[in-house]
Design a protein around this motif. Sequence first.
Motif, PDB file in Angstrom:
ATOM      1  N   THR A   1      43.410  43.122  41.525  1.00 27.51           N
ATOM      2  CA  THR A   1      44.456  43.141  40.496  1.00 27.51           C
ATOM      3  C   THR A   1      45.381  41.926  40.575  1.00 27.51           C
ATOM      4  O   THR A   1      46.170  41.696  39.681  1.00 27.51           O
ATOM      5  CB  THR A   1      45.325  44.403  40.646  1.00 27.51           C
ATOM      6  N   ALA A   2      45.258  41.147  41.648  1.00 28.76           N
ATOM      7  CA  ALA A   2      46.187  40.022  41.829  1.00 28.76           C
ATOM      8  C   ALA A   2      45.962  38.951  40.759  1.00 28.76           C
ATOM      9  O   ALA A   2      44.823  38.589  40.473  1.00 28.76           O
ATOM     10  CB  ALA A   2      45.997  39.417  43.212  1.00 28.76           C
TER      11      ALA A   2
ATOM     12  N   LYS B   1      53.615  34.075  48.989  1.00 28.43           N
ATOM     13  CA  LYS B   1      54.451  34.839  49.925  1.00 28.43           C
ATOM     14  C   LYS B   1      54.977  36.104  49.228  1.00 28.43           C
ATOM     15  O   LYS B   1      54.947  37.198  49.801  1.00 28.43           O
ATOM     16  CB  LYS B   1      55.622  33.942  50.356  1.00 28.43           C
ATOM     17  N   GLN B   2      55.433  35.937  47.987  1.00 26.98           N
ATOM     18  CA  GLN B   2      55.946  37.070  47.230  1.00 26.98           C
ATOM     19  C   GLN B   2      54.845  38.098  46.974  1.00 26.98           C
ATOM     20  O   GLN B   2      55.047  39.305  47.153  1.00 26.98           O
ATOM     21  CB  GLN B   2      56.519  36.551  45.892  1.00 26.98           C
ATOM     22  N   LEU B   3      53.673  37.600  46.578  1.00 23.89           N
ATOM     23  CA  LEU B   3      52.548  38.505  46.304  1.00 23.89           C
ATOM     24  C   LEU B   3      52.148  39.266  47.564  1.00 23.89           C
ATOM     25  O   LEU B   3      51.814  40.452  47.512  1.00 23.89           O
ATOM     26  CB  LEU B   3      51.348  37.709  45.760  1.00 23.89           C
ATOM     27  N   ARG B   4      52.206  38.567  48.726  1.00 21.85           N
ATOM     28  CA  ARG B   4      51.877  39.239  49.992  1.00 21.85           C
ATOM     29  C   ARG B   4      52.926  40.281  50.314  1.00 21.85           C
ATOM     30  O   ARG B   4      52.613  41.402  50.708  1.00 21.85           O
ATOM     31  CB  ARG B   4      51.801  38.223  51.143  1.00 21.85           C
ATOM     32  N   SER B   5      54.209  39.917  50.113  1.00 19.11           N
ATOM     33  CA  SER B   5      55.304  40.832  50.433  1.00 19.11           C
ATOM     34  C   SER B   5      55.284  42.046  49.499  1.00 19.11           C
ATOM     35  O   SER B   5      55.629  43.151  49.893  1.00 19.11           O
ATOM     36  CB  SER B   5      56.622  40.048  50.373  1.00 19.11           C
ATOM     37  N   ASP B   6      54.809  41.868  48.259  1.00 19.00           N
ATOM     38  CA  ASP B   6      54.695  42.992  47.314  1.00 19.00           C
ATOM     39  C   ASP B   6      53.434  43.813  47.549  1.00 19.00           C
ATOM     40  O   ASP B   6      53.188  44.793  46.836  1.00 19.00           O
ATOM     41  CB  ASP B   6      54.680  42.473  45.867  1.00 19.00           C
TER      42      ASP B   6
END
Lengths: 249, 249
Positions: free
Chosen positions: B243-244, B227-232
């Motif tokens: 790059t993820a 969720k955090q990675l999507r929001s960022d």
Amino acid sequence: MALKVYADRMSQPSRAVIIFCKINGIDFEEVRIDLPKRQHLTPEFREINPMRQIPAIVDGRFKLSESHAILIYLACVFPGVADHWYPADLFKRAKIHSVLDWHHLNLRRGSATYVLNSVLAPALGLPLNPTAAAEGEKILSASLAKIESVWLKGSGRFLLGSSQPSIADLSLVCEIMQLEMADEKDRDRILNPHKRVLKWIDDTKNATRPHFDEVHSTLYKVKEKLKQLRSDGIIETGSIKKTAPVSKM
Amino acid sequence: MALKVYADRMSQPSRAVIIFCKINGIDFEEVRIDLPKRQHLTPEFREINPMRQIPAIVDGRFKLSESHAILIYLACVFPGVADHWYPADLFKRAKIHSVLDWHHLNLRRGSATYVLNSVLAPALGLPLNPTAAAEGEKILSASLAKIESVWLKGSGRFLLGSSQPSIADLSLVCEIMQLEMADEKDRDRILNPHKRVLKWIDDTKNATRPHFDEVHSTLYKVKEKLKQLRSDGIIETGSIKKTAPVSKM
């Protein structure tokens, strides 16, 4: 009222259930559900099995689908079934469950994907798909290798080192029999590297004769028909020309 | 010697077995087999399960794989397991087998294909595949509709009209929980049309608390991370940028 078995003998799990009933002297009425005619999608059959799949059974007021569940049920409720088909021993039973569970997403998935996409699709109004067939063959070959190296390891003639067949042998061998519809070269390429599997198929056929051949006679006829069509150049390996009368197979 | 359960809590069938042991007070040792680290492919694990899949158990000298077979075995050999998990009644038991058999090539196939190809693939060194994800979603949605219209029909809170959960409820709900890793919009699109399924998931969670949440805590952490990675903006719905840091999830 006799047990009713709703089945199409071109369906491998249907054949497993029919052979099981015949070999164990279970009195049953076979009700043909013609898959190419889409009889499994009729409102009448929906009342039998809302999942719209065969085989399905009706035993008195009790309805059941999924061939493995049906085989276990029949082995438990009909007193004449010999113990080796589904042993009372908890450990042996657990191992049979394990083989049957594994079957779904391995041997069945590989074999059904391969046969559908390399042979059967046109008869069901679908296009052949060589990429999907290749993926199916990969899963199928890996599954056959696992059967050979894991479950046919040891001295028994049947799965899990048994000297007599269980419902797992019957279910898995009926699955592999679908390859009879493939071109002989393709079938040989897939099966011949697995000598123990070939012997096990023969042993399972021998242990269930004459019912095995009788119940597979529809499949053998389709095999001969396909062989003729291939020899006449009407269908080719891995592809069926548009003119082929596949819908009448 | 206590039962050993070889599992990774990111694997849905592993979680079902662990929750089952905890809720039934079965004494066991959990042995972590880290899937992203490919520990299921080591020679050591091959000795436990030559099929190289988790979960697997070792109970004394007895080894077993396949989660459904394991759940049935545990329900049968541990005396403290309440009857509703795997009823002694042959007819109820047969219906549970039927649900579990159906699960493999329907709900599991759909859910696993969708989650692998829309979220998990990069963490396993594979590319995302939107076409395969769409095919998975189709099977998954059809399966959820069938669960709702067939097995959740009637007045019971659980599958097959039961008032208490069986191993089938546990297995299928753990499967659906994999969707926690999907983008919230996607999960809502897939699950929200099935109100009875949503209620059944809640009922199963409530019936197995606190173990359900405790065993799912690893999954919930990964969900928050994603969720955090999507929001960022580091990962997008249905695609993860190169790059993820997905391999460290």
